[in-house]
Write a protein that holds these residues in place. Structure first.
Motif, PDB file in Angstrom:
ATOM      1  N   SER A 149      42.898 -89.390  19.035  1.00  0.00           N
ATOM      2  CA  SER A 149      42.908 -88.214  19.466  1.00  0.00           C
ATOM      3  C   SER A 149      41.407 -87.683  19.615  1.00  0.00           C
ATOM      4  O   SER A 149      41.115 -86.834  20.540  1.00  0.00           O
ATOM      5  N   SER A 189      32.657 -83.375  17.935  1.00  0.00           N
ATOM      6  CA  SER A 189      33.762 -84.267  18.151  1.00  0.00           C
ATOM      7  C   SER A 189      33.058 -85.470  18.255  1.00  0.00           C
ATOM      8  O   SER A 189      33.567 -86.777  17.592  1.00  0.00           O
ATOM      9  N   GLU A 211      31.504 -74.376  23.393  1.00  0.00           N
ATOM     10  CA  GLU A 211      31.887 -75.854  23.863  1.00  0.00           C
ATOM     11  C   GLU A 211      30.947 -76.963  23.487  1.00  0.00           C
ATOM     12  O   GLU A 211      31.467 -78.040  23.286  1.00  0.00           O
ATOM     13  N   ALA A 269      40.380 -88.915  23.185  1.00  0.00           N
ATOM     14  CA  ALA A 269      40.891 -87.902  24.307  1.00  0.00           C
ATOM     15  C   ALA A 269      40.221 -86.418  24.156  1.00  0.00           C
ATOM     16  O   ALA A 269      39.711 -86.167  25.224  1.00  0.00           O
ATOM     17  N   GLU A 270      39.939 -85.952  23.022  1.00  0.00           N
ATOM     18  CA  GLU A 270      39.326 -84.561  23.104  1.00  0.00           C
ATOM     19  C   GLU A 270      37.997 -84.651  23.437  1.00  0.00           C
ATOM     20  O   GLU A 270      37.402 -83.813  24.136  1.00  0.00           O
ATOM     21  N   GLN A 271      36.982 -85.978  23.346  1.00  0.00           N
ATOM     22  CA  GLN A 271      35.807 -85.984  23.839  1.00  0.00           C
ATOM     23  C   GLN A 271      35.452 -85.699  25.680  1.00  0.00           C
ATOM     24  O   GLN A 271      34.844 -85.147  25.901  1.00  0.00           O
ATOM     25  N   GLN A 272      36.725 -86.462  25.895  1.00  0.00           N
ATOM     26  CA  GLN A 272      36.735 -86.239  27.622  1.00  0.00           C
ATOM     27  C   GLN A 272      37.006 -85.034  28.002  1.00  0.00           C
ATOM     28  O   GLN A 272      36.474 -84.356  28.963  1.00  0.00           O
ATOM     29  N   HIS A 273      38.002 -84.170  27.629  1.00  0.00           N
ATOM     30  CA  HIS A 273      38.473 -82.889  27.787  1.00  0.00           C
ATOM     31  C   HIS A 273      37.100 -81.929  27.691  1.00  0.00           C
ATOM     32  O   HIS A 273      36.817 -81.289  28.618  1.00  0.00           O
ATOM     33  N   LEU A 274      36.476 -82.141  26.521  1.00  0.00           N
ATOM     34  CA  LEU A 274      35.337 -81.123  26.362  1.00  0.00           C
ATOM     35  C   LEU A 274      34.069 -81.439  27.233  1.00  0.00           C
ATOM     36  O   LEU A 274      33.306 -80.602  27.669  1.00  0.00           O
ATOM     37  N   SER A 275      33.965 -82.697  27.748  1.00  0.00           N
ATOM     38  CA  SER A 275      32.836 -83.003  28.763  1.00  0.00           C
ATOM     39  C   SER A 275      33.115 -82.356  30.033  1.00  0.00           C
ATOM     40  O   SER A 275      32.274 -81.681  30.576  1.00  0.00           O
ATOM     41  N   LEU A 276      34.402 -82.177  30.308  1.00  0.00           N
ATOM     42  CA  LEU A 276      34.603 -81.488  31.646  1.00  0.00           C
ATOM     43  C   LEU A 276      34.479 -80.127  31.688  1.00  0.00           C
ATOM     44  O   LEU A 276      34.108 -79.378  32.338  1.00  0.00           O
ATOM     45  N   ARG A 277      34.764 -79.385  30.394  1.00  0.00           N
ATOM     46  CA  ARG A 277      34.892 -78.032  30.122  1.00  0.00           C
ATOM     47  C   ARG A 277      33.255 -77.678  30.351  1.00  0.00           C
ATOM     48  O   ARG A 277      33.016 -76.686  30.862  1.00  0.00           O
TER      49      ARG A 277
END
Length: 964
Positions: free
Chosen positions: A651, A324, A317, A654-662
């Motif tokens: 896109s 990203s 991740e 948005a992908e960068q925000q999701h991967l930071s939480l994961r």
């Protein structure tokens, strides 16, 4: 002229061919018909089958041999099959060496490699063949082989020293063989004599060995009766005692350490302790601790596996997050440059735009450069055109060029005629220095063709020493033939007449004796300045010059004045011709102007200037569109579109925000797994410490097992009795060794020795000594015989080798001559030209025929001299000169045929049908072309005379102008 070249080339070719034919005939005589010593005879046997084998025989290393393919022709086998059978049976043959082998001259030389076989080997191969070629059988093949080799040795071989060499070789081989046999017999006799002397020396030693055995007291009477058997038994008993002692000592050495450990074990654990039971208890404790350690390690691996899984997910991740971010940075950078594209190229599509702006700028620049280069290159021709118009106002370059070309062609003919006339006057003037009158062109050609042996008629008449009046009548009578050739004999006159006829020169030829008789006594009448008989001659100026030498000086002055006039006219004509030549400056100026007019250079240059001005107006905008800033904007727009544009940009955010939480969630799980792994590692450490203590005690188990086995096998009791048993075994071994220290074989000889054996041995020694002496004398005799044979070989082998070399060289020269003669185009006569080299070779051959056959040295010396003279013929060079002459003849023929074809195809010449037929015949007979040439030359001279008269008329009328 091409026809005369063909005639000369053909004569040269035929002379060289006749020379070669004479040399070839001589070589055939000394090689085939009357072969010189060393060359095999070519008269093959009468029998057909014997002849078929004989023609393939070859001499190599002084032995007649037959090639494998000749044997295969009899047996119907391929040469490879013949050689294969030979290698399995009679042995591999000798490889054919063409530089050493001598063949039958009449037969054609074979090509390729081959193996050669002697008469015995060839006979064995024929006898063991499974089948034969059609017309052959085993009996016929054996008879033909024997007859062919017998013919070769008795009749075909003319090298008489070789027969002596073969005889001496056989004598040497036989002497060497007999010497080897006798030498082997002598060595056997010496060996036997040495054995007898050794036996004699060993008799005393045998008696001494038997007495020692009897005095020792170690052997019974029965054992003394058979010493050899007793010795074998004593050796066997000694080895058995040694083996028993070594086995006892080995077990004592192996059990000493165990016995000490056993005593220590008893002192530590008591007399009733059992080492086997103690080992079982230690092994059971080790198994329990091992199971606990394995369970702790499994727990540690499970915790480590869980932590690694969480770490792998975290790393994956994290990489996705980094990728990203990188993609977002790249697309952001391209997005800023793409926003400038709309400002620089409003309303234009990005596809193909980069190539288009570069192409437009490049095309405009290239077109401008081409136009400027065209304008620059046209500057010089335009200047020359302006100069032409200033020199030739009102005229075009085409008109001036055409006029000058026509005048130049006229001047070429005028100059050639003037040069010819001037040369003729000069020649006539120079001849007047040597004679009172000079021959014209035709008369001079006749005398040169007749040769040096011919004398002009006026010179012959002057040499007759006639009365002045008679000389005047004779010269007046022959005034038209003053330069006719006069020859000494009828034969010479006939030869000159034929030569003049073949050259196409009609001229009378006179015989000196007949001419002199006519001039002295012939009926010559005189009438009003002429003299006549069967012909009439007028009193001409040349006759006056011959009769009055003063007229010669006046004739010289006339010719000098004529030469000066012709020289001045020729200089003026050459000057005018040079002014009209292509390299003259006026000619180059006219041709340059002509090309400029034909190319319409002024119009094309003006059009190019207009186009350059238009391009310079458009060039700044094109350079702006192709600037580095514009190119960077275009490429950024293309890359931004290839990366996905605005949709891809949104896109990625948005992908960068999701991967930071994961990534934050996985980091918390990894911390928990690390704590669990630390607990598992502590458990493993405790289990390993306990396992180490148990393992340390388990290391005693093998020693305990060894002690248990030592007790079971009775080791303690054996070690207690070992010292006494060892002492007894050593005593037995020493006694056995003492019985083996005697010489039993010598003692056995003493027992076997019969009464009177020593006397018989002395007699045998004397007999073997006499035999050795006789064999030594025989060896000396065979050695002397071998040396005599070697001396004979040293004397006769060089002679044989010399004759072999003579044969090889003469056969080679003969075959070269035959090959060259086969390629000749014309038939030649062997009685033709004899070269100096051939004359020397013929004289050498005669000396060889007249040599004393009883003196081999003289025969061989003359044969070698003949070889040197034949090699001097150098047929390869002769062949090359013939090929060159043939090539020159073919080239001359091709040139002649080409000239005839061009003349026949030229319709402007307007030949008659007879003339065309004559030219057609000239293809095969060049003299017809020469006759036609002379006929046309006469017509050209008449036409040129008329042209000269017209030219003089034109010049007198003032037709020439200062510039053409």
């Amino acid at each position: 002229m091409a026809a005369s070249d063909v005639t000369t080339a053909r004569q040269t070719y035929e002379v060289r061919c006749r020379t070669l034919a004479g040399e070839a005939a001589f070589l055939r005589t000394v090689v085939i018909e009357r072969p010189v010593p060393g060359i095999p005879k070519s008269s093959l046997p009468v029998d057909e089958k014997t002849r078929e084998i004989s023609e393939h025989l070859r001499i190599q290393e002084d032995v007649w041999r037959l090639p494998d393919w000749a044997i295969g022709a009899v047996t119907g086998e391929e040469p490879a099959r013949v050689n294969e059978r030979a290698s399995r049976g009679v042995g591999r043959g000798m490889a054919l060496v063409r530089a050493q082998a001598i063949e039958i001259p009449r037969t054609a030389p074979a090509a390729g490699q081959a193996m050669l076989y002697t008469v015995d080997a060839a006979g064995s191969l024929a006898a063991t063949a499974s089948s034969f070629a059609p017309g052959w059988s085993k009996d016929s093949a054996m008879r033909a082989l024997q007859a062919a080799f017998e013919w070769a040795e008795t009749e075909a071989d003319t090298n008489f020293p070789r027969k002596r060499v073969v005889a001496f070789t056989r004598q040497r081989a036989e002497a060497a063989r007999r010497y080897g046999e006798v030498e082997q017999q002598r060595k056997q006799a010496e060996t036997e004599l040495d054995r007898l002397h050794s036996r004699q020396r060993s008799m005393d030693a045998a008696r001494h060995a038997y007495d020692e055995m009897a005095r020792s007291g170690l052997f019974s009477d029965a054992e003394l009766a058979a010493p050899a058997k007793t010795g074998a038994l004593a050796e066997e008993h000694s080895q058995l005692a040694e083996t028993r002692l070594e086995a006892h000592q080995g077990r004592v050495a192996a059990d000493t350490a165990l016995y000490a450990r056993w005593n220590a074990f008893l002192s530590e654990n008591g007399r009733d302790a059992d080492p086997g039971l103690l080992a079982d208890e230690i092994e059971a404790a080790k198994r329990t601790v091992t199971d606990g350690l394995e369970q702790a390690r499994r727990n540690q691996k499970d915790a480590e596996r869980k932590r690694n899984g969480i770490s792998a997910n975290l790393q994956a991740e994290t990489r996705r997050l980094q990728q990203s971010e990188d993609a977002l940075k790249r697309i952001t950078a391209e997005r800023r440059l793409a926003q400038k594209f709309a400002e620089l190229f409003p309303g234009e599509a990005v596809a193909g735009l980069l190539e288009r702006v570069k192409r437009e700028l490049r095309e405009a620049s290239d077109q401008k450069a081409r136009l400027e280069s065209r304008i620059a290159s046209a500057a010089g021709p335009l200047r020359q055109l302006a100069a032409f118009r200033s020199i030739f106002p009102g005229e075009t370059a085409v008109e001036v060029s055409t006029r000058r070309a026509r005048r130049r062609d006229d001047m070429v003919g005028i100059c050639a005629e003037l040069e010819k006339s001037y040369g003729d006057v000069q020649r006539r003037r120079s001849e007047l220095e040597r004679a009172q009158i000079a021959a014209g062109q035709v008369e001079d050609r006749i005398l040169r063709t007749a040769g040096k042996g011919a004398q002009p008629l006026h010179a012959a008449v002057s040499d007759f020493d006639l009365h002045p009046d008679r000389r005047r009548l004779a010269l007046t009578h022959f005034s038209g033939l003053l330069f006719a050739p006069v020859l000494a004999t009828v034969e010479e006159a006939d030869l000159v007449a034929n030569v003049l006829f073949s050259e196409g020169i009609p001229a009378p030829v006179l015989v000196r004796s007949e001419l002199e008789a006519f001039c002295r006594d012939g009926d010559i009448q005189e009438s009003e300045g002429s003299a006549y008989s069967y012909i009439l001659g007028a009193r001409t100026r040349p006759v006056d010059c011959l009769l009055d030498p003063g007229l010669v000086e006046r004739e010289k002055r006339v010719l000098e004045e004529r030469a000066a006039k012709l020289k001045a006219e020729l200089a003026a004509a050459l000057q005018e011709k040079a002014a009209l030549a292509p390299g003259h400056s006026d000619t180059r100026l006219v041709e340059s102007a002509r090309k400029s007019e034909e190319d319409r250079l002024e119009e094309t240059t003006a059009q190019a200037v207009t186009e350059v001005a238009e391009i310079e107006v458009r060039l700044p905008r094109l350079e702006e569109r192709a600037s580095e800033e514009s190119v960077a904007a275009i490429r950024a727009t293309e890359r931004y579109a290839s990366l996905g544009g605005d949709e891809r940009y949104n896109s990625l955010l948005a992908e960068q925000q999701h991967l930071s939480l994961r990534v934050a969630e996985l980091e918390a799980e990894a911390a928990e797994a690390g704590v669990a792994l630390e607990h598992a590692e502590l458990s493993v450490a405790d289990a390993e410490a306990l396992f180490s203590r148990v393992v340390e005690r388990a290391s005693q188990v093998p020693g305990l097992r060894d002690l248990s086995r030592f007790v079971r096998e009775g080791g303690p009791a054996f070690m207690q009795a070992a010292p006494g048993v060892g002492t007894e075994l050593r005593k037995v071994r020493e006694q056995a060794r003492a019985r083996t220290r005697f010489q039993f074989e010598l003692a056995q000889q003493r027992v076997e020795l019969a009464e009177g054996a020593e006397a018989n041995l002395d007699a045998e020694i004397r007999k073997k000594g006499d035999e050795r002496r006789d064999l030594g004398e025989a060896m000396d005799a065979y050695r002397n015989r071998e040396q005599e044979a070697q001396k004979g070989l040293d004397e006769w082998r060089p002679r044989s080798t010399t004759l072999d070399e003579v044969a090889r060289r003469l056969i080679t020269q003969y075959r070269i001559a035959q090959e060259v003669l086969a390629d000749l185009e014309v038939s030649v006569d062997a009685a033709g030209t004899v070269s100096d080299e051939l004359s020397r070779a013929i004289r050498s051959s005669r000396r060889l025929d007249e040599a004393d056959q009883a003196d081999p040295h003289e025969v061989i010396e003359f044969a070698d001299e003949l070889r040197t003279d034949v090699e001097a013929l150098d047929l390869r060079t002769r062949s090359k000169t013939i090929k060159d002459a043939k090539s020159a003849l073919e080239s001359a023929r091709r040139v002649l045929h080409g000239e005839i074809r061009k003349v026949l195809e030229d319709q402007t010449l307007r030949f008659s049908s007879n003339e065309r037929e004559r030219l057609g015949q000239a293809r095969n007979e060049p003299k017809y072309a020469e006759e036609m040439y002379r006929h046309l030359e006469k017509q050209w001279q008449d036409h040129n005379k008329l042209s000269q008269e017209a030219h003089e008329t034109w010049r007198s009328a003032g037709a020439n102008s200062p510039r053409h």
